[in-house]
Motif scaffolding. Sequence first.
Motif, PDB file in Angstrom:
ATOM      1  N   HIS A   8      -5.096  -3.024  11.808  1.00 57.78           N
ATOM      2  CA  HIS A   8      -4.130  -3.219  12.882  1.00 57.78           C
ATOM      3  C   HIS A   8      -4.176  -2.064  13.879  1.00 57.78           C
ATOM      4  O   HIS A   8      -4.408  -0.924  13.506  1.00 57.78           O
ATOM      5  CB  HIS A   8      -2.693  -3.261  12.348  1.00 57.78           C
ATOM      6  CG  HIS A   8      -2.392  -4.402  11.459  1.00 57.78           C
ATOM      7  ND1 HIS A   8      -2.737  -4.430  10.134  1.00 57.78           N
ATOM      8  CD2 HIS A   8      -1.748  -5.563  11.700  1.00 57.78           C
ATOM      9  CE1 HIS A   8      -2.319  -5.555   9.595  1.00 57.78           C
ATOM     10  NE2 HIS A   8      -1.714  -6.265  10.529  1.00 57.78           N
ATOM     11  N   LEU A   9      -3.921  -2.405  15.121  1.00 61.84           N
ATOM     12  CA  LEU A   9      -3.644  -1.432  16.179  1.00 61.84           C
ATOM     13  C   LEU A   9      -2.370  -1.922  16.843  1.00 61.84           C
ATOM     14  O   LEU A   9      -2.332  -3.045  17.364  1.00 61.84           O
ATOM     15  CB  LEU A   9      -4.797  -1.362  17.200  1.00 61.84           C
ATOM     16  CG  LEU A   9      -4.519  -0.554  18.463  1.00 61.84           C
ATOM     17  CD1 LEU A   9      -4.274   0.916  18.138  1.00 61.84           C
ATOM     18  CD2 LEU A   9      -5.686  -0.704  19.437  1.00 61.84           C
ATOM     19  N   ASN A  10      -1.317  -1.125  16.753  1.00 56.57           N
ATOM     20  CA  ASN A  10      -0.016  -1.526  17.288  1.00 56.57           C
ATOM     21  C   ASN A  10       0.444  -0.540  18.343  1.00 56.57           C
ATOM     22  O   ASN A  10       0.187   0.663  18.237  1.00 56.57           O
ATOM     23  CB  ASN A  10       1.039  -1.559  16.173  1.00 56.57           C
ATOM     24  CG  ASN A  10       0.679  -2.508  15.076  1.00 56.57           C
ATOM     25  OD1 ASN A  10       0.323  -3.644  15.328  1.00 56.57           O
ATOM     26  ND2 ASN A  10       0.754  -2.045  13.850  1.00 56.57           N
ATOM     27  N   HIS A  11       1.146  -1.057  19.346  1.00 55.25           N
ATOM     28  CA  HIS A  11       1.711  -0.216  20.398  1.00 55.25           C
ATOM     29  C   HIS A  11       3.222  -0.410  20.424  1.00 55.25           C
ATOM     30  O   HIS A  11       3.710  -1.531  20.525  1.00 55.25           O
ATOM     31  CB  HIS A  11       1.129  -0.580  21.769  1.00 55.25           C
ATOM     32  CG  HIS A  11      -0.348  -0.461  21.835  1.00 55.25           C
ATOM     33  ND1 HIS A  11      -1.005   0.749  21.773  1.00 55.25           N
ATOM     34  CD2 HIS A  11      -1.315  -1.400  21.931  1.00 55.25           C
ATOM     35  CE1 HIS A  11      -2.310   0.553  21.863  1.00 55.25           C
ATOM     36  NE2 HIS A  11      -2.526  -0.757  21.951  1.00 55.25           N
ATOM     37  N   VAL A  23      -6.224  -0.766   5.134  1.00 50.19           N
ATOM     38  CA  VAL A  23      -6.107  -1.302   3.785  1.00 50.19           C
ATOM     39  C   VAL A  23      -7.384  -0.886   3.057  1.00 50.19           C
ATOM     40  O   VAL A  23      -8.472  -0.951   3.624  1.00 50.19           O
ATOM     41  CB  VAL A  23      -5.984  -2.846   3.804  1.00 50.19           C
ATOM     42  CG1 VAL A  23      -6.023  -3.409   2.399  1.00 50.19           C
ATOM     43  CG2 VAL A  23      -4.728  -3.279   4.516  1.00 50.19           C
ATOM     44  N   TRP A  24      -7.239  -0.448   1.811  1.00 45.24           N
ATOM     45  CA  TRP A  24      -8.420  -0.101   1.022  1.00 45.24           C
ATOM     46  C   TRP A  24      -9.157  -1.379   0.654  1.00 45.24           C
ATOM     47  O   TRP A  24      -8.548  -2.365   0.210  1.00 45.24           O
ATOM     48  CB  TRP A  24      -8.003   0.632  -0.243  1.00 45.24           C
ATOM     49  CG  TRP A  24      -7.951   2.111  -0.109  1.00 45.24           C
ATOM     50  CD1 TRP A  24      -8.794   3.000  -0.720  1.00 45.24           C
ATOM     51  CD2 TRP A  24      -7.035   2.903   0.663  1.00 45.24           C
ATOM     52  NE1 TRP A  24      -8.445   4.287  -0.366  1.00 45.24           N
ATOM     53  CE2 TRP A  24      -7.375   4.256   0.477  1.00 45.24           C
ATOM     54  CE3 TRP A  24      -5.975   2.600   1.499  1.00 45.24           C
ATOM     55  CZ2 TRP A  24      -6.677   5.286   1.093  1.00 45.24           C
ATOM     56  CZ3 TRP A  24      -5.277   3.628   2.114  1.00 45.24           C
ATOM     57  CH2 TRP A  24      -5.634   4.952   1.914  1.00 45.24           C
ATOM     58  N   ALA A  25     -10.475  -1.381   0.811  1.00 43.92           N
ATOM     59  CA  ALA A  25     -11.278  -2.568   0.547  1.00 43.92           C
ATOM     60  C   ALA A  25     -11.233  -2.969  -0.925  1.00 43.92           C
ATOM     61  O   ALA A  25     -11.217  -4.160  -1.242  1.00 43.92           O
ATOM     62  CB  ALA A  25     -12.727  -2.338   0.977  1.00 43.92           C
ATOM     63  N   ASP A  26     -11.188  -1.984  -1.823  1.00 41.82           N
ATOM     64  CA  ASP A  26     -11.222  -2.281  -3.250  1.00 41.82           C
ATOM     65  C   ASP A  26      -9.832  -2.378  -3.887  1.00 41.82           C
ATOM     66  O   ASP A  26      -9.709  -2.673  -5.058  1.00 41.82           O
ATOM     67  CB  ASP A  26     -12.054  -1.242  -4.001  1.00 41.82           C
ATOM     68  CG  ASP A  26     -11.491   0.168  -3.881  1.00 41.82           C
ATOM     69  OD1 ASP A  26     -10.644   0.408  -2.992  1.00 41.82           O
ATOM     70  OD2 ASP A  26     -11.900   1.037  -4.664  1.00 41.82           O
ATOM     71  N   ASP A  27      -8.781  -2.118  -3.100  1.00 42.09           N
ATOM     72  CA  ASP A  27      -7.420  -2.189  -3.630  1.00 42.09           C
ATOM     73  C   ASP A  27      -6.449  -2.457  -2.482  1.00 42.09           C
ATOM     74  O   ASP A  27      -5.876  -1.533  -1.911  1.00 42.09           O
ATOM     75  CB  ASP A  27      -7.057  -0.887  -4.347  1.00 42.09           C
ATOM     76  CG  ASP A  27      -5.710  -0.943  -5.041  1.00 42.09           C
ATOM     77  OD1 ASP A  27      -4.986  -1.957  -4.894  1.00 42.09           O
ATOM     78  OD2 ASP A  27      -5.371   0.025  -5.737  1.00 42.09           O
ATOM     79  N   SER A  29      -3.531  -3.208  -2.288  1.00 42.42           N
ATOM     80  CA  SER A  29      -2.161  -2.719  -2.414  1.00 42.42           C
ATOM     81  C   SER A  29      -2.018  -1.322  -1.820  1.00 42.42           C
ATOM     82  O   SER A  29      -0.908  -0.871  -1.570  1.00 42.42           O
ATOM     83  CB  SER A  29      -1.711  -2.722  -3.878  1.00 42.42           C
ATOM     84  OG  SER A  29      -2.440  -1.753  -4.621  1.00 42.42           O
ATOM     85  N   LYS A  30      -3.151  -0.645  -1.605  1.00 38.54           N
ATOM     86  CA  LYS A  30      -3.122   0.682  -0.986  1.00 38.54           C
ATOM     87  C   LYS A  30      -3.243   0.525   0.522  1.00 38.54           C
ATOM     88  O   LYS A  30      -4.198  -0.069   1.021  1.00 38.54           O
ATOM     89  CB  LYS A  30      -4.266   1.547  -1.524  1.00 38.54           C
ATOM     90  CG  LYS A  30      -4.065   1.939  -2.969  1.00 38.54           C
ATOM     91  CD  LYS A  30      -5.278   2.555  -3.614  1.00 38.54           C
ATOM     92  CE  LYS A  30      -5.754   3.830  -3.020  1.00 38.54           C
ATOM     93  NZ  LYS A  30      -6.887   4.419  -3.773  1.00 38.54           N
ATOM     94  N   ARG A  31      -2.255   1.050   1.234  1.00 40.33           N
ATOM     95  CA  ARG A  31      -2.206   0.930   2.696  1.00 40.33           C
ATOM     96  C   ARG A  31      -1.863   2.276   3.289  1.00 40.33           C
ATOM     97  O   ARG A  31      -1.220   3.102   2.654  1.00 40.33           O
ATOM     98  CB  ARG A  31      -1.154  -0.088   3.113  1.00 40.33           C
ATOM     99  CG  ARG A  31      -1.436  -1.472   2.595  1.00 40.33           C
ATOM    100  CD  ARG A  31      -0.323  -2.450   2.910  1.00 40.33           C
ATOM    101  NE  ARG A  31      -0.716  -3.789   2.534  1.00 40.33           N
ATOM    102  CZ  ARG A  31      -1.415  -4.612   3.309  1.00 40.33           C
ATOM    103  NH1 ARG A  31      -1.766  -4.241   4.517  1.00 40.33           N
ATOM    104  NH2 ARG A  31      -1.742  -5.808   2.883  1.00 40.33           N
ATOM    105  N   LEU A  32      -2.258   2.468   4.547  1.00 43.89           N
ATOM    106  CA  LEU A  32      -1.966   3.703   5.263  1.00 43.89           C
ATOM    107  C   LEU A  32      -1.779   3.383   6.732  1.00 43.89           C
ATOM    108  O   LEU A  32      -2.549   2.607   7.310  1.00 43.89           O
ATOM    109  CB  LEU A  32      -3.138   4.697   5.099  1.00 43.89           C
ATOM    110  CG  LEU A  32      -3.037   6.017   5.855  1.00 43.89           C
ATOM    111  CD1 LEU A  32      -1.878   6.862   5.344  1.00 43.89           C
ATOM    112  CD2 LEU A  32      -4.349   6.783   5.733  1.00 43.89           C
ATOM    113  N   ALA A  52      -7.666  10.403  13.275  1.00 42.50           N
ATOM    114  CA  ALA A  52      -6.354  10.488  12.626  1.00 42.50           C
ATOM    115  C   ALA A  52      -6.498  10.714  11.123  1.00 42.50           C
ATOM    116  O   ALA A  52      -5.759  11.508  10.535  1.00 42.50           O
ATOM    117  CB  ALA A  52      -5.546   9.224  12.918  1.00 42.50           C
ATOM    118  N   VAL A  53      -7.449  10.031  10.488  1.00 39.59           N
ATOM    119  CA  VAL A  53      -7.673  10.212   9.044  1.00 39.59           C
ATOM    120  C   VAL A  53      -8.182  11.623   8.766  1.00 39.59           C
ATOM    121  O   VAL A  53      -7.737  12.285   7.821  1.00 39.59           O
ATOM    122  CB  VAL A  53      -8.653   9.152   8.494  1.00 39.59           C
ATOM    123  CG1 VAL A  53      -9.110   9.505   7.083  1.00 39.59           C
ATOM    124  CG2 VAL A  53      -8.012   7.782   8.512  1.00 39.59           C
TER     125      VAL A  53
END
Length: 72
Positions: A8-11, A23-27, A29-32, A52-53
């Motif tokens: 996502h890119l939100n303004h 979202v983590w590709a392998d999980d 449920s993990k989001r940032l 940013a990361v």
Amino acid sequence: MSKMLLTHLNHDLANHKSYVQFVWADDPSKRLGLEVPFGTTLADAEREAIAAVRALSSELAAAEIEAPPPPS
């Protein structure tokens, strides 16, 4: 090695802020979610997301971790 998918890119126009979400590709449920420069375009989203990361990673690496004091 983990893979993070930029989803996502939100303004936020009222507060003049922009955010990317991963979202983590392998999980899934993990989001940032991280703030990027306001008005970041789709063309620049990947570059700004990487920046940013990297900034968060540096901040976390330098952070001091403290446990709360034991109850009195």
